[in-house]
Scaffold this active site. Structure first.
Site, short mmCIF file in Angstrom:
data_model
loop_
_atom_site.label_atom_id
_atom_site.label_comp_id
_atom_site.label_asym_id
_atom_site.label_seq_id
_atom_site.Cartn_x
_atom_site.Cartn_y
_atom_site.Cartn_z
N LYS A 221 34.94 64.45 36.72
CA LYS A 221 33.64 64.57 36.06
C LYS A 221 32.74 65.41 36.97
CE LYS A 221 29.92 61.98 33.81
NZ LYS A 221 28.74 62.57 34.45
N PRO B 246 30.09 56.80 33.35
CA PRO B 246 29.76 55.87 34.43
C PRO B 246 28.30 55.99 34.87
CG PRO B 246 30.96 57.77 35.30
CD PRO B 246 30.94 57.92 33.80
N MET B 247 27.61 54.85 34.94
CA MET B 247 26.23 54.80 35.40
C MET B 247 26.10 53.63 36.35
SD MET B 247 24.38 55.43 31.70
CE MET B 247 22.72 55.29 32.36
N GLN B 248 25.74 53.91 37.58
CA GLN B 248 25.68 52.88 38.61
C GLN B 248 24.75 51.74 38.18
OE1 GLN B 248 27.82 53.66 40.88
NE2 GLN B 248 27.61 52.03 42.36
N GLY C 298 26.48 58.07 27.92
CA GLY C 298 25.93 57.16 28.91
C GLY C 298 24.61 56.57 28.46
N ARG C 299 23.51 57.26 28.78
CA ARG C 299 22.18 56.73 28.47
C ARG C 299 22.00 56.50 26.98
NH1 ARG C 299 18.52 61.03 31.42
NH2 ARG C 299 20.25 62.37 30.75
N CYS D 166 27.42 63.10 40.39
CA CYS D 166 26.28 62.24 40.72
C CYS D 166 25.21 63.03 41.48
CB CYS D 166 26.74 61.06 41.56
SG CYS D 166 25.38 60.00 42.11
N ASN E 117 29.17 65.97 28.01
CA ASN E 117 28.25 64.92 28.45
C ASN E 117 26.87 65.53 28.68
OD1 ASN E 117 27.43 63.41 31.47
ND2 ASN E 117 27.52 62.22 29.61
#
Length: 309
Positions: A135, A7-9, A220-221, A95, A196
């Site tokens: 996470k 998850p990435m805002q 993610g990235r 986060c 991750n």
């Protein structure tokens, strides 16, 4: 091996999920960006709900909650579990945003490990078997001192899965991830562990899995820069130049589709720049300069689909 989209805002959103489907490179599970959960705020943010309600990909999606107050987390967990399309609840303890951490949420939970333990246990009591995951990071600032205690808390709550970003909150996204701690988690947790942190290539993925023994990866990235990583990790071929051009063109189209009535050309470009922030290393300095300042969708698409010229 299980593959999850981290998850990435404002990045791993509905437009990106739909793009992954259209290019034929899907993970095994999606996780929404966090729903903010407080005593005075309902967690059901519209842009995250759309990821659940309009998910046409066939991939299960977990709803992620970020909060520090057990009653609010339990309230919002109950609401989300009643919603069709929610395949489980993921607690955000990773986060590093100062705004989120200031209120004790995200990685801020790791500053008070007994409180973190209490929240885990209370969520586990409410969430049915098979639907609860966590996470987290290695700790707030000192992994050697904090991570063993964090692992004890997680083990006691017995979540169904744990994703670990191999950095402390203090490290933010700097330095190198310390995968030896994920090896420790695999050895000590009674649930599958997903690794991750800076997994951007097939080689990095293979090295991480070999070193840690993790049950899978949370990308993610790296997946935003090369969305075909999921396909590659499932035995597919690397992306061609034409496929990367196709990726950018589809992402532009899907981003515009998601904006709906809020759509303006400048806003559309600004939305695209949230993804492109992770892709600039693949462009020349001149192309990056033009993309960062672009306010025309047609100009942006031309730059992206003629990157080799």
């Amino acid at each position: 091996m299980k593959l999850a989209l981290a998850p990435m805002q404002d990045v791993t959103d509905l437009a990106f999920m739909r793009t992954l489907q259209r290019i034929g490179s899907l993970p095994d599970v999606f996780i929404t960006a966090y729903f903010r959960s407080t005593s005075t705020t309902c967690a059901l943010a519209e842009h995250n709900l759309r990821c659940i309600d309009e998910n046409e990909t066939g991939v299960p999606i977990l709803a992620q909650l970020a909060g520090s107050e057990a009653p609010a987390l339990l309230r919002d967990t109950a609401m989300l579990l009643q919603r069709p399309g929610v395949a489980g609840i993921n607690l955000n303890a990773g986060c590093p945003s100062p705004l989120v951490n200031r209120h004790g949420a995200g990685a801020g939970l790791l500053r008070n490990i007994p409180h973190f333990a209490d929240i885990l246990l209370r969520l586990r009591e409410q969430i049915p078997a098979g639907l609860f995951s966590v996470k987290c990071r290695l700790g707030w600032e000192d992994a050697a001192a904090e991570f063993p205690r964090i692992l004890d808390c997680i083990a006691a709550a017995y979540p169904d899965e744990t994703g670990i970003h191999a950095r402390t909150r203090k490290q933010l996204y700097g330095g190198s991830p310390e995968f030896s701690y994920i090896t420790q988690a695999v050895a000590n947790l009674p649930c599958p562990v997903l690794a991750n942190g800076d997994i951007n290539t097939m080689q990095q993925a293979a090295e991480c899995l070999l070193q840690t023994g993790a049950a899978g990866l949370m990308l993610g990235r790296g997946a935003v820069r090369n969305p075909y990583l999921f396909r590659q990790l499932k035995g597919g071929h690397p992306p061609t130049r034409d496929e990367m051009r196709q990726y950018y063109a589809i992402l532009i189209e899907e981003t515009g589709r998601v904006l709906l009535h809020k759509h303006t050309e400048k806003g559309h470009c600004n939305r695209m720049k949230k993804y492109l922030a992770f892709c600039y290393p693949d462009f020349t300095p001149e192309q990056e300069y033009r993309l960062r300042r672009c306010t025309s969708v047609s100009e942006m698409e031309h730059i992206l689909t003629h990157a080799e010229d």
